[in-house]
Design a protein around this motif. Structure first.
Motif, PDB file in Angstrom:
ATOM      1  N   GLU A 197      -8.796  11.040   3.903  1.00 25.58           N
ATOM      2  CA  GLU A 197      -9.260  10.296   5.080  1.00 25.58           C
ATOM      3  C   GLU A 197     -10.622   9.684   4.833  1.00 25.58           C
ATOM      4  N   ALA A 198     -11.499  10.411   4.149  1.00 29.10           N
ATOM      5  CA  ALA A 198     -12.834   9.896   3.840  1.00 29.10           C
ATOM      6  C   ALA A 198     -12.741   8.653   2.956  1.00 29.10           C
ATOM      7  N   ALA A 199     -11.859   8.687   1.953  1.00 29.18           N
ATOM      8  CA  ALA A 199     -11.689   7.526   1.076  1.00 29.18           C
ATOM      9  C   ALA A 199     -11.231   6.306   1.866  1.00 29.18           C
ATOM     10  N   ALA A 200     -10.244   6.507   2.734  1.00 30.24           N
ATOM     11  CA  ALA A 200      -9.737   5.400   3.547  1.00 30.24           C
ATOM     12  C   ALA A 200     -10.832   4.841   4.453  1.00 30.24           C
ATOM     13  N   ASP A 201     -11.590   5.729   5.064  1.00 32.33           N
ATOM     14  CA  ASP A 201     -12.650   5.305   5.979  1.00 32.33           C
ATOM     15  C   ASP A 201     -13.728   4.509   5.242  1.00 32.33           C
ATOM     16  N   LEU A 202     -14.089   4.962   4.036  1.00 29.16           N
ATOM     17  CA  LEU A 202     -15.127   4.273   3.271  1.00 29.16           C
ATOM     18  C   LEU A 202     -14.680   2.879   2.843  1.00 29.16           C
ATOM     19  N   ILE A 203     -13.414   2.733   2.488  1.00 34.50           N
ATOM     20  CA  ILE A 203     -12.897   1.415   2.109  1.00 34.50           C
ATOM     21  C   ILE A 203     -13.093   0.426   3.250  1.00 34.50           C
ATOM     22  N   SER A 216      -3.557  -5.921   3.589  1.00 34.54           N
ATOM     23  CA  SER A 216      -3.162  -4.947   4.608  1.00 34.54           C
ATOM     24  C   SER A 216      -4.161  -4.938   5.761  1.00 34.54           C
ATOM     25  N   ASP A 217      -3.695  -4.507   6.916  1.00 32.55           N
ATOM     26  CA  ASP A 217      -4.575  -4.352   8.080  1.00 32.55           C
ATOM     27  C   ASP A 217      -5.270  -3.000   7.939  1.00 32.55           C
ATOM     28  N   ARG A 218      -6.369  -2.996   7.215  1.00 33.97           N
ATOM     29  CA  ARG A 218      -7.003  -1.734   6.842  1.00 33.97           C
ATOM     30  C   ARG A 218      -7.559  -0.967   8.034  1.00 33.97           C
ATOM     31  N   GLU A 219      -8.086  -1.675   9.004  1.00 37.45           N
ATOM     32  CA  GLU A 219      -8.647  -0.968  10.163  1.00 37.45           C
ATOM     33  C   GLU A 219      -7.557  -0.231  10.932  1.00 37.45           C
ATOM     34  N   ALA A 220      -6.415  -0.871  11.108  1.00 30.18           N
ATOM     35  CA  ALA A 220      -5.299  -0.225  11.812  1.00 30.18           C
ATOM     36  C   ALA A 220      -4.780   0.962  11.004  1.00 30.18           C
ATOM     37  N   LEU A 266     -15.223   0.878   6.014  1.00 31.97           N
ATOM     38  CA  LEU A 266     -16.629   0.763   6.397  1.00 31.97           C
ATOM     39  C   LEU A 266     -17.418  -0.115   5.427  1.00 31.97           C
ATOM     40  N   TYR A 267     -17.111   0.014   4.135  1.00 28.95           N
ATOM     41  CA  TYR A 267     -17.816  -0.764   3.114  1.00 28.95           C
ATOM     42  C   TYR A 267     -17.222  -2.153   2.911  1.00 28.95           C
ATOM     43  N   GLN A 268     -16.116  -2.420   3.603  1.00 38.27           N
ATOM     44  CA  GLN A 268     -15.461  -3.734   3.519  1.00 38.27           C
ATOM     45  C   GLN A 268     -15.207  -4.137   2.059  1.00 38.27           C
ATOM     46  N   ILE A 269     -14.583  -3.205   1.338  1.00 44.54           N
ATOM     47  CA  ILE A 269     -14.260  -3.458  -0.068  1.00 44.54           C
ATOM     48  C   ILE A 269     -12.951  -4.242  -0.127  1.00 44.54           C
ATOM     49  N   ASP A 270     -13.063  -5.530  -0.468  1.00 45.59           N
ATOM     50  CA  ASP A 270     -11.883  -6.398  -0.448  1.00 45.59           C
ATOM     51  C   ASP A 270     -10.943  -6.149  -1.619  1.00 45.59           C
ATOM     52  N   HIS A 271     -11.500  -5.979  -2.805  1.00 46.18           N
ATOM     53  CA  HIS A 271     -10.667  -5.823  -3.997  1.00 46.18           C
ATOM     54  C   HIS A 271     -11.095  -4.576  -4.765  1.00 46.18           C
ATOM     55  N   LEU A 272     -10.144  -3.691  -4.961  1.00 52.83           N
ATOM     56  CA  LEU A 272     -10.397  -2.462  -5.710  1.00 52.83           C
ATOM     57  C   LEU A 272      -9.828  -2.598  -7.117  1.00 52.83           C
ATOM     58  N   SER A 321      -0.932  10.147   2.243  1.00 57.64           N
ATOM     59  CA  SER A 321      -0.961   9.517   0.918  1.00 57.64           C
ATOM     60  C   SER A 321      -0.274   8.154   0.953  1.00 57.64           C
ATOM     61  N   ARG A 322       0.778   8.021   1.747  1.00 54.11           N
ATOM     62  CA  ARG A 322       1.469   6.734   1.851  1.00 54.11           C
ATOM     63  C   ARG A 322       0.640   5.721   2.639  1.00 54.11           C
ATOM     64  N   LEU A 323      -0.137   6.202   3.580  1.00 51.62           N
ATOM     65  CA  LEU A 323      -1.085   5.316   4.269  1.00 51.62           C
ATOM     66  C   LEU A 323      -2.137   4.809   3.293  1.00 51.62           C
ATOM     67  N   LEU A 324      -2.579   5.689   2.390  1.00 54.89           N
ATOM     68  CA  LEU A 324      -3.545   5.267   1.364  1.00 54.89           C
ATOM     69  C   LEU A 324      -2.973   4.154   0.487  1.00 54.89           C
ATOM     70  N   VAL A 325      -1.693   4.290   0.125  1.00 56.49           N
ATOM     71  CA  VAL A 325      -1.034   3.254  -0.674  1.00 56.49           C
ATOM     72  C   VAL A 325      -1.115   1.908   0.038  1.00 56.49           C
ATOM     73  N   GLU A 326      -0.869   1.922   1.352  1.00 57.91           N
ATOM     74  CA  GLU A 326      -0.933   0.683   2.130  1.00 57.91           C
ATOM     75  C   GLU A 326      -2.357   0.166   2.237  1.00 57.91           C
ATOM     76  N   ILE A 327      -3.313   1.074   2.435  1.00 59.90           N
ATOM     77  CA  ILE A 327      -4.701   0.670   2.636  1.00 59.90           C
ATOM     78  C   ILE A 327      -5.267  -0.058   1.418  1.00 59.90           C
ATOM     79  N   ILE A 328      -4.897   0.391   0.232  1.00 57.00           N
ATOM     80  CA  ILE A 328      -5.452  -0.245  -0.977  1.00 57.00           C
ATOM     81  C   ILE A 328      -4.688  -1.496  -1.377  1.00 57.00           C
ATOM     82  N   SER A 329      -3.632  -1.824  -0.643  1.00 52.76           N
ATOM     83  CA  SER A 329      -2.859  -3.033  -0.940  1.00 52.76           C
ATOM     84  C   SER A 329      -3.584  -4.264  -0.391  1.00 52.76           C
ATOM     85  N   ASP A 330      -3.576  -5.321  -1.148  1.00 55.12           N
ATOM     86  CA  ASP A 330      -4.207  -6.562  -0.695  1.00 55.12           C
ATOM     87  C   ASP A 330      -3.500  -7.095   0.542  1.00 55.12           C
TER      88      ASP A 330
END
Length: 205
Positions: free
Chosen positions: A93-99, A38-42, A101-107, A27-36
């Motif tokens: 994990e699926a949500a993080a992966d889709l962000i 961030s190194d989303r792939e890593a 894969l879909y290269q969603i810059d701004h949520l 869940s804390r990784l998700l917080v980082e992933i949705i932050s502008d």
């Protein structure tokens, strides 16, 4: 197959606790992933490692279940709890992966609220798992998880309204809806975990 005649209760409890702690990390990784910025792939790679670790814990619980003649509570409930915890991890994990894969810059900012709810639910679940040993002081846990899931539903509905408001193009709507659907499913899965814990507590009381 060799069956144990005495229960190894601590191993079950420890594995459930490990699974729940792994959800806090995710869940804390998700917080980082949705932050502008961030190194989303890593971060998504770290999330996949979390998902793999969760699978290993789930398999360990199920293997222990197959080897044990006596269990600390109903076999069906052990299986259900392990599966529910695994479901939460899979959805996050699926949500993080889709962000990625879909290269969603701004949520939408409401997605932040979705993830905050998941983070809090993960923390509460991790706090509750060690109390399975005694089954004491758990009612506040499942009540609060239910409240959080209701919040998640409200946020999800607001997100849907925003997505279909005409603010976004059709392709972006499709991409973001898949992400928020996975996050909503994770919130539902946390409630399933809490419901299973409540069922165990009622049966054993």
């Amino acid at each position: 197959m060799r069956l144990r005649l005495t229960p190894r209760e601590d191993s079950y409890y420890d594995l459930f606790a490990d699974s729940a702690n792994n959800l806090v990390t995710a869940s804390r990784l998700l917080v980082e992933i949705i932050s502008d910025g961030s190194d989303r792939e890593a971060l998504a790679e770290k999330m996949r490692a979390c998902e793999h670790a969760g699978d290993e814990r789930t398999h360990a619980i199920l293997n222990r279940l197959n080897e044990s003649f006596i269990t600390p509570f109903d076999r069906e409930d052990i299986y259900k709890l392990a599966s529910n915890l695994d479901d939460v991890m899979d959805f996050m994990e699926a949500a993080a992966d889709l962000i990625v894969l879909y290269q969603i810059d701004h949520l939408p900012k409401e997605v932040v609220r979705q993830v905050e709810v998941l983070e809090r639910a993960a923390e509460l679940t991790a706090e509750a798992m060690p109390r399975l040993r005694s089954l004491n002081n758990l009612n506040e846990y499942w009540i609060e998880i239910n409240r959080l899931e209701n919040q998640a539903d409200q946020v999800y509905r607001r997100l849907l309204a925003k997505l279909f408001s005409g603010e976004y193009d059709a392709l972006t709507v499709l991409k973001m809806k898949e992400v928020i659907d996975q996050l909503e499913s994770a919130a539902d899965a946390f409630e399933h975990v809490a419901n299973t814990v409540e069922s165990i507590a009622v049966k054993e009381s």
